[in-house]
Design a protein around this motif. Structure first.
Motif, PDB file in Angstrom:
ATOM      1  N   ASN A   1      56.460  21.668  40.228  1.00 55.23           N
ATOM      2  CA  ASN A   1      55.332  21.057  38.713  1.00 55.23           C
ATOM      3  C   ASN A   1      55.774  22.949  38.201  1.00 55.23           C
ATOM      4  O   ASN A   1      55.091  23.628  38.677  1.00 55.23           O
ATOM      5  N   SER A   2      55.610  22.614  36.847  1.00 60.49           N
ATOM      6  CA  SER A   2      55.464  23.951  35.410  1.00 60.49           C
ATOM      7  C   SER A   2      54.116  24.276  35.765  1.00 60.49           C
ATOM      8  O   SER A   2      53.959  25.528  35.588  1.00 60.49           O
ATOM      9  N   ASP A   3      52.896  23.511  36.134  1.00 56.50           N
ATOM     10  CA  ASP A   3      51.186  24.203  36.233  1.00 56.50           C
ATOM     11  C   ASP A   3      51.291  24.457  37.756  1.00 56.50           C
ATOM     12  O   ASP A   3      49.919  24.393  38.064  1.00 56.50           O
ATOM     13  N   ASP A   4      51.893  24.651  38.969  1.00 58.43           N
ATOM     14  CA  ASP A   4      51.741  24.474  40.205  1.00 58.43           C
ATOM     15  C   ASP A   4      50.495  26.003  40.516  1.00 58.43           C
ATOM     16  O   ASP A   4      49.736  25.643  41.668  1.00 58.43           O
ATOM     17  N   LEU A   5      52.179  27.123  39.613  1.00 61.39           N
ATOM     18  CA  LEU A   5      50.984  28.691  39.867  1.00 61.39           C
ATOM     19  C   LEU A   5      51.267  28.741  38.546  1.00 61.39           C
ATOM     20  O   LEU A   5      51.067  28.931  37.348  1.00 61.39           O
ATOM     21  N   THR A   6      49.262  29.400  38.498  1.00 59.05           N
ATOM     22  CA  THR A   6      49.606  30.683  37.023  1.00 59.05           C
ATOM     23  C   THR A   6      50.937  31.898  37.480  1.00 59.05           C
ATOM     24  O   THR A   6      50.681  32.527  38.197  1.00 59.05           O
ATOM     25  N   ILE A   7      50.610  32.072  35.885  1.00 61.64           N
ATOM     26  CA  ILE A   7      51.524  33.441  35.780  1.00 61.64           C
ATOM     27  C   ILE A   7      50.632  34.511  36.617  1.00 61.64           C
ATOM     28  O   ILE A   7      51.478  35.273  37.436  1.00 61.64           O
ATOM     29  N   GLU A   8      49.042  34.482  36.231  1.00 55.34           N
ATOM     30  CA  GLU A   8      48.546  35.554  37.279  1.00 55.34           C
ATOM     31  C   GLU A   8      49.044  35.957  38.555  1.00 55.34           C
ATOM     32  O   GLU A   8      48.868  36.831  39.524  1.00 55.34           O
ATOM     33  N   GLN A   9      49.060  34.039  39.302  1.00 55.82           N
ATOM     34  CA  GLN A   9      48.738  33.743  40.912  1.00 55.82           C
ATOM     35  C   GLN A   9      50.910  34.183  40.990  1.00 55.82           C
ATOM     36  O   GLN A   9      50.860  35.714  41.961  1.00 55.82           O
ATOM     37  N   MET A  10      51.720  34.319  40.291  1.00 53.11           N
ATOM     38  CA  MET A  10      52.842  34.593  40.086  1.00 53.11           C
ATOM     39  C   MET A  10      52.698  36.086  40.671  1.00 53.11           C
ATOM     40  O   MET A  10      52.876  36.901  41.403  1.00 53.11           O
ATOM     41  N   GLU A  11      51.919  37.194  39.594  1.00 52.28           N
ATOM     42  CA  GLU A  11      52.300  38.001  39.297  1.00 52.28           C
ATOM     43  C   GLU A  11      51.422  39.127  40.805  1.00 52.28           C
ATOM     44  O   GLU A  11      51.936  39.894  41.317  1.00 52.28           O
ATOM     45  N   ALA A  12      50.340  37.926  41.208  1.00 54.05           N
ATOM     46  CA  ALA A  12      49.511  38.750  43.007  1.00 54.05           C
ATOM     47  C   ALA A  12      50.427  38.162  43.811  1.00 54.05           C
ATOM     48  O   ALA A  12      50.663  39.089  44.491  1.00 54.05           O
ATOM     49  N   LEU A  13      51.590  37.164  43.393  1.00 59.93           N
ATOM     50  CA  LEU A  13      52.183  37.452  44.810  1.00 59.93           C
ATOM     51  C   LEU A  13      53.446  37.836  45.356  1.00 59.93           C
ATOM     52  O   LEU A  13      54.079  39.148  46.096  1.00 59.93           O
ATOM     53  N   SER A  14      53.890  38.453  43.547  1.00 56.94           N
ATOM     54  CA  SER A  14      55.255  39.657  42.859  1.00 56.94           C
ATOM     55  C   SER A  14      54.629  40.962  43.503  1.00 56.94           C
ATOM     56  O   SER A  14      55.463  41.709  44.329  1.00 56.94           O
ATOM     57  N   ALA A  15      53.316  41.114  43.662  1.00 54.66           N
ATOM     58  CA  ALA A  15      52.486  42.254  44.040  1.00 54.66           C
ATOM     59  C   ALA A  15      52.357  42.508  45.221  1.00 54.66           C
ATOM     60  O   ALA A  15      52.690  44.002  45.711  1.00 54.66           O
ATOM     61  N   GLU A  16      52.479  41.634  46.343  1.00 54.71           N
ATOM     62  CA  GLU A  16      52.141  41.884  47.640  1.00 54.71           C
ATOM     63  C   GLU A  16      53.739  41.748  48.082  1.00 54.71           C
ATOM     64  O   GLU A  16      53.567  42.180  49.416  1.00 54.71           O
TER      65      GLU A  16
END
Length: 144
Positions: A51-66
C-alpha cells in the motif's frame, strides 16, 4: 545476470542474488523489518510496498541507512516515487509498468528510476537497450 527471488523465512539456504520482500503494515511490523534488515546487511532487498502508506519516507531512509542495497518498488501512479527521487533512494516500477520503447526508457531515467523492467520491442534490441542503460546507470530487469 542476477536472479531476484521472493524472500522466504523458511528457506535454510538462500541462493538468490537479490530478494523481493513484500511489506504490508497490516501484516508486518516496521520494527521487525528494521531488525531483519540490520541482520542481513549487504544483501539487496527489493521492498515491494503493498500500500502507498505502508512505510513513511523517514522509515525508508532509516532502512536505507542500515543497508545501502535496499530498493523500493512502487507504482508510477504512486506519488511516493517523486519523494524517493528527491531523497536519493533507489526505486523502480513493477513489471506491469515495464518500458516498451526508448521514449519510455528516457522518461524513466528522468523520473529517477534506478532499475527498469523492459518488454515488447525493447526485448528484441537488447544490445542497444544495454548501451542506453549503461550510459544512464540504469539496471535492466526482466521476468524470465
Amino acid at each position: 545476470m542476477k536472479v531476484a527471488i521472493p524472500w522466504s523465512l523458511s528457506e535454510k539456504n538462500h541462493f538468490g542474488d537479490e530478494y523481493n520482500l513484500v511489506f504490508d503494515k497490516n501484516i508486518n511490523n516496521y520494527a521487525n523489518l528494521l531488525s531483519f534488515i540490520q541482520e542481513h546487511k549487504g544483501i539487496r532487498f527489493n521492498i515491494i510496498l503493498a500500500n502507498s502508506d505502508d512505510l513513511t519516507i523517514e522509515q525508508m531512509e532509516a532502512l536505507s541507512a542500515e543497508n545501502k542495497e535496499i530498493h523500493y518498488q512502487v507504482s508510477r501512479s504512486n506519488p511516493l516515487h517523486i519523494t524517493l527521487k528527491q531523497k536519493g533512494l533507489p526505486f523502480y516500477f513493477p513489471n506491469t509498468e515495464a518500458a516498451i520503447s526508448f521514449r519510455q526508457l528516457e522518461e524513466y531515467v528522468q523520473l529517477g528510476c534506478t532499475d527498469v523492467y523492459i518488454a515488447d520491442d525493447l526485448c528484441y534490441n537488447l544490445e542497444k537497450v544495454r548501451k542506453f542503460c549503461d550510459i544512464h546507470n540504469l539496471q535492466i530487469r526482466l521476468v524470465l
